[in-house]
Every structure is written in structure tokens, then in C-alpha cells.
Design a protein around this motif. Structure first.
Motif, mmCIF file in Angstrom:
data_model
loop_
_atom_site.group_PDB
_atom_site.id
_atom_site.type_symbol
_atom_site.label_atom_id
_atom_site.label_comp_id
_atom_site.label_asym_id
_atom_site.label_seq_id
_atom_site.Cartn_x
_atom_site.Cartn_y
_atom_site.Cartn_z
ATOM 1 N N UNK A 123 86.049 51.721 43.275
ATOM 2 C CA UNK A 123 84.975 52.195 44.163
ATOM 3 C C UNK A 123 85.396 53.380 45.024
ATOM 4 N N UNK A 124 86.665 53.389 45.455
ATOM 5 C CA UNK A 124 87.135 54.474 46.307
ATOM 6 C C UNK A 124 87.104 55.809 45.565
ATOM 7 N N UNK A 125 87.700 55.839 44.366
ATOM 8 C CA UNK A 125 87.748 57.078 43.583
ATOM 9 C C UNK A 125 86.338 57.518 43.195
ATOM 10 N N UNK A 126 85.508 56.551 42.765
ATOM 11 C CA UNK A 126 84.142 56.883 42.364
ATOM 12 C C UNK A 126 83.331 57.386 43.549
ATOM 13 N N UNK A 127 83.543 56.773 44.693
ATOM 14 C CA UNK A 127 82.885 57.201 45.926
ATOM 15 C C UNK A 127 83.200 58.661 46.231
ATOM 16 N N UNK A 128 84.490 58.988 46.191
ATOM 17 C CA UNK A 128 84.917 60.347 46.472
ATOM 18 C C UNK A 128 84.358 61.333 45.449
ATOM 19 N N UNK A 129 84.318 60.902 44.174
ATOM 20 C CA UNK A 129 83.789 61.771 43.121
ATOM 21 C C UNK A 129 82.302 62.044 43.323
ATOM 22 N N UNK A 130 81.546 60.995 43.671
ATOM 23 C CA UNK A 130 80.112 61.173 43.914
ATOM 24 C C UNK A 130 79.891 62.095 45.104
ATOM 25 N N UNK A 131 80.693 61.911 46.140
ATOM 26 C CA UNK A 131 80.578 62.750 47.325
ATOM 27 C C UNK A 131 80.894 64.206 46.993
ATOM 28 N N UNK A 132 81.910 64.416 46.129
ATOM 29 C CA UNK A 132 82.339 65.782 45.784
ATOM 30 C C UNK A 132 81.373 66.464 44.826
ATOM 31 N N UNK B 119 77.007 64.606 36.872
ATOM 32 C CA UNK B 119 76.997 63.233 36.361
ATOM 33 C C UNK B 119 78.159 62.952 35.436
ATOM 34 N N UNK B 120 78.489 63.913 34.577
ATOM 35 C CA UNK B 120 79.611 63.760 33.655
ATOM 36 C C UNK B 120 80.945 63.808 34.403
ATOM 37 N N UNK B 121 80.998 64.628 35.450
ATOM 38 C CA UNK B 121 82.216 64.714 36.265
ATOM 39 C C UNK B 121 82.505 63.375 36.932
ATOM 40 N N UNK B 122 81.471 62.761 37.488
ATOM 41 C CA UNK B 122 81.636 61.439 38.103
ATOM 42 C C UNK B 122 82.056 60.423 37.047
#
Length: 291
Positions: free
Chosen positions: A114-123, A67-70
Motif C-alpha cells: 500500500x505504501x509504494x502504491x500510494x506514493x505511485x498514485x500520488x506521483x 495507470x500503467x505506471x501505477x
């Protein structure tokens, strides 16, 4: 109560904040990029590409909880804050360039955030294979970020006197909203707050210092003038933590994800001030060197 807060109040509050930003922008702010194409391009490149990569490396190095990473990646993807204009003015930067960068980056962030956050959530949170910011969330970000900015700009163009009167009250309201959001997040996560600060205090400090360093030295090494480099430094080093906090809580429904932006939102004012003092001293020393 929480569902009403996150589904109604916070999105509406974010829309108000972005409307206030729009009241301070004009079409001329976007055209000004033609005057400083190199400085603007490098600053936007650092903001959109370099900083997320730097932040990703820091997140991996520090081994943050998902959660903190995202939250850190969301912060890195957020555009420059309006306070960058003030800091740039105080420390000899090109404020016109700041305004232009804020204007362009605020629009680009509708797509890049949204793109960066999307990728972060996925990772970091993608164990189930689901990405939190799916199309409906991306559309929601678009609706409550870009459209209010456009309405604010239209209001300024059509009703200049109204926009001038409304800009300060809206800024005050935005500050109140941010305070309410932070207090709400603190109350919700009170039991874990100390641990969160211990977990992200150092990484947010390092990220702030690196943001300011990249913002100044990349343009300078590429031959950009000192005033434009100072403007870039402040624009890249002072992120819009209000936006990151509100998106984390209202769209992602996670107070934990908002913690990095909340901590950074306090630290950045001190690191940016320290950077400004150092850059002023550097400018004074360069002025003393005989040509």
C-alpha cells in the motif's frame, strides 16, 4: 454487475488465494531466517527497496501512461510468487530460504505494497491531490491479505490433515480465479489491449531481467553462497502477479493498472527459466575449475 464483481467477488477471491498461501506456511518458516540472516536480509532489501527504485526509474525512462505506471509500481511492490520455490528447486537453489522469504515478504507486503502504491498514485495520478489507497483501502488490504494468511497458518497448525488435503484444491481454485480475473480484464479493455501490450511489453521484459539480475548478483557480490543466491534470484525475479492483478482490479478498480502484472505474469516464467539455465551452466563451469 461491475460493482458486485469489484466490491465482493474479487476481494473474496484474493482472500481465498492468501488463505491458500497460509496453508503452506508455518512459524518455522519465519524462524529459518536466523539460519541465513545475511542472505535473507539482502534478498528482502532488494525486494522492498531496490526493485521499487529500479522500477520507478524504468517507468520514468519509458514515459508510461499514469495507470500503467501505477501498475508497474504495484507489480514491483508485490512479494515473490510461490512459483519461485519450484524454480529454485529445479535450478539448484536453497528452497528452504525461498519458503522463508515468501513467508516474511508476504507479511511485509501488507504494509509496503500500500505504501509504494500510494506514493505511485500520488506521483502519477495525483493531479487532484487525492491518493487512491487511503487509510480505508490500506485497512482493506490488511483485512483481505494478512488475516487470511494467519487463518491458513492456524488451520495448518491445528488441522494438519485438513490443511494437507485442502492445499492442492485451494491452489487450483487460485489458478482458476487468476484466469477469471485476467479474462475479465481482457474483456473490459479489449479495445485497448494491443496498445497496452505494446506499451508495457518491453518494460516488463526489462524489469524481469533486472529483477533476476539484482536478485542473484547483489547477494553473490556480498559473499552469499551460490545456492542461496539462486534462491534469492528466483524469489525476487518471480513476483506474485496474481496479487498485483487482483489488487489493481478489486481495490483500485482499474483494469488498466492490472495490465503490467498480467503481461509480466507470462513473461517471467520464460525469463526465470532462461536465468536458471544460465546459472546452472555457471555452477557447472565453477565446479570444473580446479581448486
Amino acid at each position: 454487475m461491475d460493482s458486485v464483481l469489484t466490491s465482493v467477488f474479487l476481494p473474496a477471491a484474493l482472500a481465498v488465494i492468501m488463505f491458500g498461501l497460509g496453508l503452506g506456511l508455518t512459524v518455522a518458516d519465519f524462524r529459518r531466517v536466523v539460519v541465513y540472516p545475511k542472505a535473507a536480509f539482502l534478498a528482502l532489501l532488494c525486494q522492498i527497496v531496490v526493485l521499487p527504485l529500479v522500477c520507478f526509474g524504468l517507468v520514468l525512462a519509458f514515459g508510461l501512461a499514469p495507470g500503467l505506471a501505477v501498475g508497474m509500481m504495484l507489480l514491483a511492490a508485490s512479494p515473490g510468487g510461490t512459483s519461485a520455490n519450484l524454480y529454485s528447486h529445479l535450478f539448484g537453489g536453497d528452497v528452504a530460504l525461498n519458503v522463508t522469504l515468501t513467508a516474511i515478504n508476504s507479511v511485509l507486503a501488507v504494509f509496503t505494497l500500500p505504501l509504494v502504491t500510494n506514493l505511485a498514485i500520488s506521483r502519477f495520478q495525483g493531479g487532484s491531490g487525492q491518493v487512491g489507497l487511503q487509510f480505508d483501502k490500506t485497512a482493506q488490504v490488511f483485512l483481505i491479505v494478512l488475516i487470511p494468511v494467519a487463518i491458513g497458518m492456524a488451520a495448518r497448525a491445528r488441522f494438519t490433515a485438513f490443511a494437507a488435503r485442502a492445499e492442492k484444491p485451494v491452489k487450483i481454485l487460485s489458478a482458476v480465479i487468476l484466469l477469471a480475473v485476467i479474462v475479465g480484464a481482457i474483456v473490459k479493455e479489449a479495445a485497448d489491449l494491443g496498445g497496452y501490450i505494446a506499451s508495457v511489453g518491453l518494460i516488463t521484459l526489462v524489469f524481469s531481467v533486472l529483477s533476476l539480475t539484482v536478485g542473484y548478483w547483489v547477494p553473490r557480490l556480498a559473499g552469499v553462497g551460490p545456492r542461496q543466491a539462486v534462491a534469492s534470484c528466483m524469489e525476487i525475479g518471480i513476483h506474485n502477479s496474481t496479487l498485483a492483478i487482483t489488487v489493481a482490479i478489486s481495490l483500485l478498480g482499474s483494469a488498466e493498472t492490472a495490465v503490467p502484472a498480467a503481461v509480466y505474469g507470462v513473461l517471467m516464467f520464460f525469463t526465470a527459466a532462461a536465468a536458471g539455465v544460465l546459472l546452472r551452466r555457471r555452477a557447472a563451469q565453477e565446479a570444473e575449475v580446479p581448486v
